[in-house]
Scaffold this motif. Sequence first.
Motif, PDB file in Angstrom:
ATOM      1  N   THR A   3      13.624  11.884   5.600  1.00 40.68           N
ATOM      2  CA  THR A   3      13.279  10.484   5.322  1.00 40.68           C
ATOM      3  C   THR A   3      12.536   9.907   6.524  1.00 40.68           C
ATOM      4  N   ARG A   4      12.129   8.661   6.358  1.00 34.05           N
ATOM      5  CA  ARG A   4      11.465   8.022   7.495  1.00 34.05           C
ATOM      6  C   ARG A   4      11.691   6.517   7.428  1.00 34.05           C
ATOM      7  N   PHE A   5      11.498   5.885   8.582  1.00 34.27           N
ATOM      8  CA  PHE A   5      11.442   4.431   8.654  1.00 34.27           C
ATOM      9  C   PHE A   5      10.066   4.148   9.236  1.00 34.27           C
ATOM     10  N   ALA A   6       9.326   3.240   8.589  1.00 34.51           N
ATOM     11  CA  ALA A   6       7.916   3.071   8.954  1.00 34.51           C
ATOM     12  C   ALA A   6       7.566   1.600   9.179  1.00 34.51           C
ATOM     13  N   PRO A   7       8.093   0.991  10.222  1.00 38.16           N
ATOM     14  CA  PRO A   7       7.821  -0.431  10.434  1.00 38.16           C
ATOM     15  C   PRO A   7       6.441  -0.689  11.045  1.00 38.16           C
ATOM     16  N   ILE A  39       5.291   4.481  13.357  1.00 41.76           N
ATOM     17  CA  ILE A  39       4.867   3.126  13.686  1.00 41.76           C
ATOM     18  C   ILE A  39       3.549   2.850  12.953  1.00 41.76           C
ATOM     19  N   GLU A  40       3.575   1.878  12.052  1.00 39.27           N
ATOM     20  CA  GLU A  40       2.402   1.601  11.208  1.00 39.27           C
ATOM     21  C   GLU A  40       1.567   0.499  11.861  1.00 39.27           C
ATOM     22  N   ASP A  41       0.743   0.931  12.816  1.00 36.93           N
ATOM     23  CA  ASP A  41       0.005  -0.022  13.654  1.00 36.93           C
ATOM     24  C   ASP A  41      -1.496   0.049  13.416  1.00 36.93           C
ATOM     25  N   SER A 191      -6.438   1.961   5.356  1.00 33.70           N
ATOM     26  CA  SER A 191      -5.678   0.890   4.708  1.00 33.70           C
ATOM     27  C   SER A 191      -4.221   1.321   4.704  1.00 33.70           C
ATOM     28  N   TYR A 192      -3.335   0.389   4.424  1.00 31.50           N
ATOM     29  CA  TYR A 192      -1.914   0.721   4.299  1.00 31.50           C
ATOM     30  C   TYR A 192      -1.713   1.880   3.309  1.00 31.50           C
ATOM     31  N   HIS A 193      -2.293   1.745   2.090  1.00 36.29           N
ATOM     32  CA  HIS A 193      -2.030   2.741   1.049  1.00 36.29           C
ATOM     33  C   HIS A 193      -2.460   4.147   1.481  1.00 36.29           C
ATOM     34  N   THR A 209      12.485   5.789   1.332  1.00 31.15           N
ATOM     35  CA  THR A 209      13.392   4.665   1.079  1.00 31.15           C
ATOM     36  C   THR A 209      12.674   3.415   1.544  1.00 31.15           C
ATOM     37  N   ARG A 210      12.436   2.503   0.652  1.00 36.58           N
ATOM     38  CA  ARG A 210      11.699   1.281   1.013  1.00 36.58           C
ATOM     39  C   ARG A 210      12.135   0.139   0.100  1.00 36.58           C
ATOM     40  N   GLY A 211      11.789  -1.081   0.471  1.00 37.37           N
ATOM     41  CA  GLY A 211      12.195  -2.257  -0.285  1.00 37.37           C
ATOM     42  C   GLY A 211      11.542  -2.309  -1.663  1.00 37.37           C
TER      43      GLY A 211
HETATM   44  N1  GLU Z   1       5.012  -0.466   7.072  1.00 40.68           N
HETATM   45  C1  GLU Z   1       5.539  -1.008   5.869  1.00 40.68           C
HETATM   46  C2  GLU Z   1       6.308  -2.273   6.174  1.00 40.68           C
HETATM   47  O1  GLU Z   1       6.662  -2.514   7.320  1.00 40.68           O
HETATM   48  C3  GLU Z   1       6.471  -0.074   5.126  1.00 40.68           C
HETATM   49  C4  GLU Z   1       5.834   1.208   4.763  1.00 40.68           C
HETATM   50  C5  GLU Z   1       6.434   2.014   3.640  1.00 40.68           C
HETATM   51  O2  GLU Z   1       7.661   2.083   3.474  1.00 40.68           O
HETATM   52  O3  GLU Z   1       5.659   2.629   2.973  1.00 40.68           O
HETATM   53  O4  GLU Z   1       6.552  -3.032   5.264  1.00 40.68           O
END
Ligand code: GLU
Length: 278
Positions: A3-7, A39-41, A191-193, A209-211
Amino acid sequence: MRTRFAPSPTGPLHLGHAYSAILAHDMARACGGEFLLRIEDIDQGRARPEWEDLISEDLAWLGLTWDGPVLRQSERLPAYSDALDRLWSAGLLFPCACSRRDIAEAASAPQEGAPIGPDGIIYPGTCRPSFPRSGPRPLDANLRLDMARAATDPVRFTETGCRLDEIAVPPEALISGTGDIVLARRDMGTSYHLSVVVDDAAQGITHVTRGEDLFEATPIHVLLQRLLGLPTPVYHHHRLIRDARGKRLAKRDDAKAIRTYREGGATPADIRRMVGLG
Ligand code: GLU
């Protein structure tokens, strides 16, 4: 499993992020899997190294440990560029010169207002050419996905976690409900996608796992995985943590920042309790 956490380092982590990170982390640890940090920078206008430092501090304080090196999206532009080249060569992208205002004006019927998709107003197709594009990929323009060409079959993925479900999204839903989304922003080169899809594959992520606020983005990601020949992870879209008035937490809600609780004397166990995991 991995899994990952990607803030995104554009503000402090709040209770909602803590919930997402703890869920992914605990699931990995319970399964003997791995938990990675990314890290999504890509938005260099908003990302700050000090927010990234705070993310690591908050996660460590929460008792979460991550495996391997941190992946930073700002260092991954060549990988995104390769993916864009492939989509361009397949005739699936087109350059778009429209401003937000052009789009709003072209999209809104006088009475109804413009239809909204996961990325805002659905693109009305102004710059979409009716012929296949050729030549080198333009680097100085926003590039959009030609959704009618890209989405030819239903997009399928497995939703897991609280419910097990096989989701199938028909092409028409993507064409009319999502539209020609931007895959490369002129100022970012990605882009994000696109970045999420390329990096989930590069990091070998098996469980995302994401919101649930990102539920509508997931079919876009699964479609891109198919177009790029990448594997599709299993998804778990979790509930959102809301404030006392039921409003979803945002980055600017500093009052709910983990740091604020930390400095106020809360313990990691208190945070787990606050998000319903205690
Ligand atoms: N970086 C995104 C955010 O902080 C989440 C990325 C993802 O879960 O795909 O909302």
